[in-house]
Design a protein around this motif. Structure first.
Motif, PDB file in Angstrom:
ATOM      1  N   LEU A 181      77.281  65.657  12.442  1.00 33.68           N
ATOM      2  CA  LEU A 181      76.406  66.192  11.402  1.00 33.68           C
ATOM      3  C   LEU A 181      76.231  65.245  10.229  1.00 33.68           C
ATOM      4  O   LEU A 181      75.143  65.156   9.657  1.00 33.68           O
ATOM      5  N   TRP A 182      77.282  64.552   9.845  1.00 35.59           N
ATOM      6  CA  TRP A 182      77.198  63.702   8.649  1.00 35.59           C
ATOM      7  C   TRP A 182      76.844  62.252   8.982  1.00 35.59           C
ATOM      8  O   TRP A 182      76.789  61.420   8.077  1.00 35.59           O
ATOM      9  N   GLN A 183      76.596  61.947  10.254  1.00 29.64           N
ATOM     10  CA  GLN A 183      76.287  60.572  10.638  1.00 29.64           C
ATOM     11  C   GLN A 183      74.808  60.271  10.398  1.00 29.64           C
ATOM     12  O   GLN A 183      73.933  60.987  10.866  1.00 29.64           O
ATOM     13  N   ALA A 184      74.532  59.186   9.684  1.00 36.91           N
ATOM     14  CA  ALA A 184      73.145  58.840   9.342  1.00 36.91           C
ATOM     15  C   ALA A 184      72.295  58.621  10.584  1.00 36.91           C
ATOM     16  O   ALA A 184      71.117  59.008  10.621  1.00 36.91           O
ATOM     17  N   ASP A 185      72.864  58.001  11.627  1.00 32.79           N
ATOM     18  CA  ASP A 185      72.063  57.711  12.810  1.00 32.79           C
ATOM     19  C   ASP A 185      71.823  58.947  13.673  1.00 32.79           C
ATOM     20  O   ASP A 185      71.106  58.875  14.670  1.00 32.79           O
ATOM     21  N   ALA A 186      72.405  60.085  13.291  1.00 31.79           N
ATOM     22  CA  ALA A 186      72.161  61.332  14.013  1.00 31.79           C
ATOM     23  C   ALA A 186      71.043  62.157  13.376  1.00 31.79           C
ATOM     24  O   ALA A 186      70.641  63.187  13.923  1.00 31.79           O
ATOM     25  N   GLN A 187      70.540  61.711  12.243  1.00 32.31           N
ATOM     26  CA  GLN A 187      69.485  62.460  11.569  1.00 32.31           C
ATOM     27  C   GLN A 187      68.182  62.408  12.372  1.00 32.31           C
ATOM     28  O   GLN A 187      67.845  61.396  12.977  1.00 32.31           O
TER      29      GLN A 187
END
Length: 207
Positions: free
Chosen positions: A163-169
């Motif tokens: 959830l907090w990973q930038a590349d998962a946005q």
């Protein structure tokens, strides 16, 4: 489709044999008191979901503002401002009727979340609301929660979801807009006009 539903507690526990080896901390971590460590988490929290129940069914809605928006009243009580929204009042209606509430507190970057179950009421106490003013705007009311139990949820769900990973946005442009979602159930809705003015309207009506 065959549901293979579990219909009794005995069946449920048989499918989860690991419950026999639950760590003592799993149950022992619950508390009704805001200690110094939980105070730090609550004060750092900018976002929470609020779950309620009422005659029409269940509701779960988001609440968010800057860290500290959840006011600690005493060791057993917190308050959340009810800022501008869609005026459906689903959460508040349920609280007035049943007084039952469950919260999930989320802190960006922290994989543990905080769960709170308790009793709630809708307060319009003037001094409390004035103390919660932001940008000169006083909330219409506050949700006052008496904590019955509070504990942290382990990090697995947040880790799995990244959830907090930038590349998962996700790029919002790849998903339906707010206007398109309305049009999906109201065929003649003017989604383009709605979406065109939505960002400005939201910016002007945050508080």
């Amino acid at each position: 489709m065959t549901t293979h539903a579990i219909e009794t507690i005995e069946q449920l526990e048989a499918y989860y044999p690991g419950i026999a080896n639950i760590s003592p901390a799993t149950w022992g971590k619950e508390t009704a008191k805001i200690n110094d460590d939980y105070r730090r988490l609550i004060e750092a929290c900018p976002f929470a979901t609020v779950a309620t129940e009422g005659p029409e069914g269940l509701d779960c809605s988001p609440r968010g503002d800057g860290p500290g928006f959840i006011r600690i009243i005493d060791q057993h009580t917190i308050a959340l401002p009810d800022r501008r929204g869609n005026n459906r009042l689903d959460t508040l209606r349920n609280i007035v009727r049943t007084g039952r509430v469950a919260l999930l507190l989320m802190i960006p970057g922290l994989n543990e979340t905080v769960r709170i179950n308790g009793r709630a009421l809708v307060s319009v106490e003037p001094d409390l609301l004035e103390s919660m003013a932001e940008q000169g705007k006083v909330p219409a009311s506050a949700i006052l929660v008496t904590i019955e139990t509070m504990y942290f949820q382990c990090a697995r769900a947040i880790i799995r979801s990244r959830l907090w990973q930038a590349d998962a946005q996700v790029d919002p442009k790849t998903l339906p807009s707010a206007g398109q979602l309305v049009r999906s159930v109201m065929a003649d809705f003017d989604s383009d006009s709605y979406d065109a003015v939505l960002p400005e309207r939201q910016a002007k009506t945050l508080y």
